[in-house]
Write a protein that holds these residues in place. Sequence first.
Motif, PDB file in Angstrom:
ATOM      1  N   PRO A  18      15.885 -27.166 -21.530  1.00 44.12           N
ATOM      2  CA  PRO A  18      15.525 -27.623 -22.879  1.00 44.12           C
ATOM      3  C   PRO A  18      14.454 -28.714 -22.853  1.00 44.12           C
ATOM      4  O   PRO A  18      14.442 -29.572 -21.966  1.00 44.12           O
ATOM      5  N   THR A  19      13.565 -28.665 -23.827  1.00 42.88           N
ATOM      6  CA  THR A  19      12.468 -29.630 -23.915  1.00 42.88           C
ATOM      7  C   THR A  19      12.423 -30.227 -25.312  1.00 42.88           C
ATOM      8  O   THR A  19      12.959 -29.653 -26.264  1.00 42.88           O
ATOM      9  N   PRO A  20      11.774 -31.390 -25.464  1.00 41.43           N
ATOM     10  CA  PRO A  20      11.698 -32.028 -26.781  1.00 41.43           C
ATOM     11  C   PRO A  20      10.991 -31.150 -27.813  1.00 41.43           C
ATOM     12  O   PRO A  20      10.048 -30.425 -27.478  1.00 41.43           O
ATOM     13  N   SER A  21      11.452 -31.227 -29.032  1.00 48.36           N
ATOM     14  CA  SER A  21      10.825 -30.530 -30.145  1.00 48.36           C
ATOM     15  C   SER A  21      10.124 -31.569 -31.016  1.00 48.36           C
ATOM     16  O   SER A  21      10.778 -32.330 -31.741  1.00 48.36           O
ATOM     17  N   LEU A  22       8.804 -31.631 -30.920  1.00 47.07           N
ATOM     18  CA  LEU A  22       8.034 -32.626 -31.659  1.00 47.07           C
ATOM     19  C   LEU A  22       6.596 -32.176 -31.746  1.00 47.07           C
ATOM     20  O   LEU A  22       6.195 -31.187 -31.126  1.00 47.07           O
ATOM     21  N   THR A  23       5.792 -32.893 -32.509  1.00 49.12           N
ATOM     22  CA  THR A  23       4.371 -32.609 -32.641  1.00 49.12           C
ATOM     23  C   THR A  23       3.585 -33.771 -32.048  1.00 49.12           C
ATOM     24  O   THR A  23       3.844 -34.936 -32.382  1.00 49.12           O
ATOM     25  N   LEU A  24       2.643 -33.460 -31.181  1.00 48.33           N
ATOM     26  CA  LEU A  24       1.878 -34.475 -30.464  1.00 48.33           C
ATOM     27  C   LEU A  24       0.424 -34.467 -30.923  1.00 48.33           C
ATOM     28  O   LEU A  24      -0.180 -33.399 -31.104  1.00 48.33           O
ATOM     29  N   ASP A  25      -0.123 -35.661 -31.086  1.00 47.96           N
ATOM     30  CA  ASP A  25      -1.540 -35.783 -31.409  1.00 47.96           C
ATOM     31  C   ASP A  25      -2.380 -35.627 -30.149  1.00 47.96           C
ATOM     32  O   ASP A  25      -1.998 -36.085 -29.063  1.00 47.96           O
ATOM     33  N   LEU A  26      -3.532 -35.002 -30.309  1.00 42.62           N
ATOM     34  CA  LEU A  26      -4.509 -34.947 -29.238  1.00 42.62           C
ATOM     35  C   LEU A  26      -5.425 -36.163 -29.323  1.00 42.62           C
ATOM     36  O   LEU A  26      -5.507 -36.831 -30.358  1.00 42.62           O
ATOM     37  N   SER A  27      -6.115 -36.441 -28.233  1.00 43.29           N
ATOM     38  CA  SER A  27      -6.979 -37.616 -28.200  1.00 43.29           C
ATOM     39  C   SER A  27      -8.331 -37.319 -28.838  1.00 43.29           C
ATOM     40  O   SER A  27      -8.657 -36.169 -29.164  1.00 43.29           O
ATOM     41  N   THR A  28      -9.127 -38.356 -28.988  1.00 46.95           N
ATOM     42  CA  THR A  28     -10.483 -38.198 -29.528  1.00 46.95           C
ATOM     43  C   THR A  28     -11.286 -37.218 -28.686  1.00 46.95           C
ATOM     44  O   THR A  28     -12.036 -36.399 -29.223  1.00 46.95           O
ATOM     45  N   ILE A  29     -11.142 -37.302 -27.375  1.00 45.57           N
ATOM     46  CA  ILE A  29     -11.897 -36.397 -26.500  1.00 45.57           C
ATOM     47  C   ILE A  29     -11.316 -34.985 -26.559  1.00 45.57           C
ATOM     48  O   ILE A  29     -12.058 -34.008 -26.624  1.00 45.57           O
ATOM     49  N   ASP A  30      -9.996 -34.863 -26.539  1.00 40.39           N
ATOM     50  CA  ASP A  30      -9.366 -33.541 -26.648  1.00 40.39           C
ATOM     51  C   ASP A  30      -9.879 -32.773 -27.868  1.00 40.39           C
ATOM     52  O   ASP A  30      -9.994 -31.546 -27.835  1.00 40.39           O
ATOM     53  N   ARG A  31     -10.150 -33.514 -28.957  1.00 38.30           N
ATOM     54  CA  ARG A  31     -10.498 -32.873 -30.221  1.00 38.30           C
ATOM     55  C   ARG A  31     -11.980 -32.533 -30.337  1.00 38.30           C
ATOM     56  O   ARG A  31     -12.420 -32.070 -31.405  1.00 38.30           O
ATOM     57  N   LEU A  32     -12.757 -32.735 -29.275  1.00 41.65           N
ATOM     58  CA  LEU A  32     -14.161 -32.344 -29.325  1.00 41.65           C
ATOM     59  C   LEU A  32     -14.276 -30.871 -29.716  1.00 41.65           C
ATOM     60  O   LEU A  32     -13.569 -30.021 -29.164  1.00 41.65           O
ATOM     61  N   PRO A  33     -15.134 -30.533 -30.673  1.00 41.69           N
ATOM     62  CA  PRO A  33     -15.216 -29.138 -31.125  1.00 41.69           C
ATOM     63  C   PRO A  33     -15.444 -28.146 -29.981  1.00 41.69           C
ATOM     64  O   PRO A  33     -14.854 -27.066 -29.969  1.00 41.69           O
TER      65      PRO A  33
END
Length: 421
Positions: A18-33
């Motif tokens: 079993p693993t956590p059930s949650l929503t994680l934000d990506l970083s500024t760099i991760d979100r590069l188009p």
Amino acid sequence: MDFIVTKSSQSMVCPASPTPSLTLDLSTIDRLPGLNAKVRTYHVFGSGSGSGLTPAKAIREALSKALAYYYPLAGRLVRSSDGNLQIECNAQGAWFIDATASCRLEDINYLSHPLVPMHDQLLPDPQPEIGPSDVLVLMQVTQFTCGGFVIGLESSHAVFDGLGSAQFLNCVAEFSRGLKAPTVEPVWYREAIPKPPGVAYVPFDASPPFLMPSYKLEQAIIDVSLDDISCFKSQFFELTGERCSVFDTLVARVWQRRTRAINLDPDVQVKLVFFANARPLVHPALPVGFYGNCFFPVTVTITSEKLVSASIVEVVKLIKKAKAKLPVEFARWAAGEGEDPYVPSLGYTTLFVSEWSRLGFKEIDYGWGTPIQVVPLTYSDLIPVCILGSPPAPMKGARFIAQCVEEEHLEEFKKYMMNHK
């Protein structure tokens, strides 16, 4: 030669516990188009003494165990209310395919040339009812009649860079070899990546349409011997009293010779963009185990005339100077100063270089020994790019996988690259 790949089973691999059930934000760099894309690679292994299981069975079981630690990779990309990419950790899993090939690896020269017509059969097809961008990791293990195998991997660039991907795959390999836990525990910690004021990368699919270039780039594979590299490094030291890296040597060569081959007007500005590891520049320091995107684009600009007429020693100095400014440039970006370096100009006058030889892929062992070679595939024929990697074992030296010139410039480019002067 008959080359038939039979895909015997295709299934989703979920975390082993079993693993956590949650929503994680990506970083500024991760979100590069530009990172909302799949990175495709082949990992080629010869036959060896494994665990008693087939490679596909051992790696599938190991993948499940690794996803219990890297549980965000078993999730799905979603959009927040403001349009930013996030990871919904829902344990839906990674896509895995078990396949066999009808020939020996030797028959296709150990995939030493990724332009062979059949190479796409070694990459995983997405699950039909799921969008190809939704699943973050897709893996196919294809066993050949010689006992060797190829791992075809497609993974989302939005969740890790090359160093992070190698860390994850090494965790899979450790479980495949029988370890009970990874030697490096993964850490998310995307909040540590700077958030420059005024920078908000819009989603790729919400961006205004780009004016697509009219050219189509051709691929070339060029090997450089270890003797050639060592000779130039020695000459550079004799002439300057300074040392230079293998990267400096090879990137100077490909940038200058590619510029000569495409024969631009003398006053045209040409750019070199390469991607440096920015982990040491983040404060407070990133913890061991961080596997997100953390790179910085270093840009060198000069006129075409100055670049082609310079000595190779002078070009190396330009690259070394740009690398030395990396801490200052990263700090300026983090403070929101100047133009955004993560949005470089695209076009035929810009060459992008990505180094793969030091990411750690060549050291990964699933129980059958380290790979004969790792083959990165470029994912666009519209962005001039050169990947610096390693030739197949036991060869020494370096290999360029270049997709950076049009057909009319291809032979000239290869001629210049093979010229040792």
